[in-house]
Design a protein around this motif. Structure first.
Motif, PDB file in Angstrom:
ATOM      1  N   LEU A 369      -3.577  -3.807   7.436  1.00 17.71           N
ATOM      2  CA  LEU A 369      -3.557  -2.442   6.305  1.00 17.71           C
ATOM      3  C   LEU A 369      -3.326  -3.074   5.089  1.00 17.71           C
ATOM      4  O   LEU A 369      -3.442  -2.219   3.920  1.00 17.71           O
ATOM      5  N   ILE A 370      -2.985  -4.200   4.805  1.00 18.13           N
ATOM      6  CA  ILE A 370      -2.429  -4.579   3.594  1.00 18.13           C
ATOM      7  C   ILE A 370      -3.329  -4.710   2.416  1.00 18.13           C
ATOM      8  O   ILE A 370      -3.142  -4.434   1.249  1.00 18.13           O
ATOM      9  N   LYS A 371      -4.834  -4.588   2.779  1.00 19.84           N
ATOM     10  CA  LYS A 371      -5.738  -4.724   1.657  1.00 19.84           C
ATOM     11  C   LYS A 371      -6.505  -3.292   1.669  1.00 19.84           C
ATOM     12  O   LYS A 371      -7.363  -3.065   0.825  1.00 19.84           O
ATOM     13  N   GLU A 372      -5.812  -2.340   2.357  1.00 19.13           N
ATOM     14  CA  GLU A 372      -6.140  -0.788   2.256  1.00 19.13           C
ATOM     15  C   GLU A 372      -5.951  -0.318   0.876  1.00 19.13           C
ATOM     16  O   GLU A 372      -4.816  -0.445   0.200  1.00 19.13           O
ATOM     17  N   LYS A 373      -6.562   0.657   0.435  1.00 21.17           N
ATOM     18  CA  LYS A 373      -6.249   1.474  -0.932  1.00 21.17           C
ATOM     19  C   LYS A 373      -5.277   2.288  -0.740  1.00 21.17           C
ATOM     20  O   LYS A 373      -4.798   2.801   0.230  1.00 21.17           O
ATOM     21  N   PHE A 374      -4.306   1.926  -1.644  1.00 19.87           N
ATOM     22  CA  PHE A 374      -2.966   2.594  -1.784  1.00 19.87           C
ATOM     23  C   PHE A 374      -1.950   2.278  -0.845  1.00 19.87           C
ATOM     24  O   PHE A 374      -0.900   3.100  -0.600  1.00 19.87           O
ATOM     25  N   TYR A 375      -2.291   1.349   0.029  1.00 19.07           N
ATOM     26  CA  TYR A 375      -1.241   0.816   0.876  1.00 19.07           C
ATOM     27  C   TYR A 375      -0.262  -0.051   0.474  1.00 19.07           C
ATOM     28  O   TYR A 375      -0.413  -0.887  -0.133  1.00 19.07           O
TER      29      TYR A 375
END
Length: 421
Positions: A369-375
């Protein structure tokens, strides 16, 4: 603090060495200058040797002196010469066996030591040592003064200059360290307060712009609904209405509604593009400019380039790649706080840039999930950030036909892949 402790230790060692050297030099000098006890002992030895019949030449050679006997024709003249040059002159008495059965000591002459040149050599040697010691002390004093000037004045100014350069580049994340006993502590604190205010102002401006763009996007979307209703109504009326004048008016309304719909559509799409992506224009660039980018990041902390990058032409946008690297290095400094090592790996298709820190890394669940937006990960508590860094980095790399990967390996590792031309 370590520099000051090392300097103090070196200074103490040098001063101790100088004191020991001076003391030993004075002791040696004193031992080299004979005293009256030594001269009296020499005279007694010479008198005994004369009584034994030792020749003048042997005695003068062994004892380093000149003998003057009263029987010499030039006795008085040579004695006057020695007296004029401040020589050490001692009387000689020997037993006279010609006087009855009990011989008595009679005056036989003089023993002369020329001490003037010897004393001059000793004094010259001592003066040379004193000049050397004084020179060392002077150099040490200059070194200490320059070091104190550097630590207390020059280095704080250099830090402020580097900090100002980073702020000018737009980096407002790195705090300015405030050291104890800093003569410019007030200025340092003021600079850091300025950074914090600029950061807050930028965040506020960013949020205001985002809110404004989101409002425009929402209004554009909302306006399209009544406009669509107007257009649909016009189409119905154009079918059912018979009067020419009314049809003409309905046509004007339908045309203006279509114009409004197009303008609102253009505004909506433009706003959404600004919210989602930034412009990326990759071109052919030399790989040799990439190591230069890392030199600009050394203000964050210790960055080590483990090898030289192979020279070739790569396909990337220089500005966007610099933003990607800046974001990765900034994250390593912020969340790991360790040394960062960079290695360049070449393969047939391109160059891999492997950036590694030695922090705790992240969990396997968060890697997906580290490259997800706002994560933002679980280790970001208490640290500023928006969760857009790696999201934008991934977006930039995709538009440069590259890739970005993240994994744990005794720390956190980010790999960037750039295609060869």
């Amino acid at each position: 603090m370590k520099i000051r402790q090392i300097t103090a230790g070196i200074t103490i060692c040098i001063l101790a060495f100088i004191m020991i050297t001076v003391t030993q030099m004075q002791k040696d000098g004193e031992e080299c200058i004979p005293d009256m006890v030594w001269y009296n002992g020499e005279v007694r030895t010479i008198e005994n040797e004369l009584e034994k019949g030792t020749t003048r030449e042997v005695i003068e050679k062994e004892h380093g002196c000149s003998l003057l006997f009263t029987a010499d024709e030039d006795y008085q003249g040579r004695l006057n010469e020695y007296m004029m040059v401040n020589s050490m002159i001692m009387d000689l008495y020997v037993n006279d066996n010609s006087i009855g059965d009990a011989p008595e000591d009679v005056f036989a002459g003089k023993a002369v030591w020329q001490t003037k040149q010897e004393r001059y050599d000793i004094l010259r040697h001592r003066m040379q040592w004193e000049v050397v010691v004084f020179g060392i002390l002077l150099l040490l004093l200059i070194y200490v003064v320059l070091l104190m000037l550097y630590l207390n004045y020059i280095r704080p100014f250099r830090i402020l200059r580097e900090f100002a350069a980073q702020v000018a580049k737009g980096d407002l994340e790195l705090a300015l360290p405030i050291r104890k006993n800093n003569f410019f502590g007030v200025f340092t604190e003021s600079f850091d307060l300025m950074r914090q205010e600029l950061k807050r102002a930028r965040e506020s401006e960013y949020q205001a712009n985002i809110s404004k763009k989101e409002l425009i996007a929402e209004l554009s979307h909302d306006i399209k609904t009544p406009v669509a209703t107007i257009k649909a109504t016009c189409e119905v009326m154009q079918v059912t209405e018979q009067k020419e004048d009314t049809l003409r008016k309905i046509g004007v309304i339908a045309g203006k509604a279509e114009m409004i719909d197009n303008l609102v559509g253009n505004m909506f799409h433009a706003t959404m593009e600004e919210l989602e992506v930034l412009k990326v224009e990759p071109i052919e660039e030399s790989s040799l400019i990439i190591p230069e980018m890392f030199h600009d990041f050394k203000y964050y902390g210790q960055i080590t380039l483990e090898n030289d990058i192979p020279e070739c032409l790569l396909y990337f946008d220089k500005l966007r790649l610099q933003q990607v690297l800046d974001n990765i290095i900034n994250n390593s400094y912020k969340y790991a706080g360790t040394e960062v090592k960079v290695r360049f790996i070449e393969n047939a298709e391109g160059i891999i840039i492997k950036i590694r820190d030695f922090g705790q890394g992240t969990t396997e669940d968060e890697l997906a999930l580290i490259k997800e937006k706002f994560y933002r990960g679980s280790n970001t508590e208490g640290k500023s950030g928006s969760g857009l860094g790696l999201y934008l980095a991934d977006n930039f790399m995709m538009q440069m036909d590259g890739e970005i990967g993240c994994y744990n390996e005794d720390g956190f590792v980010v790999e960037l892949f750039l295609h060869k031309v």
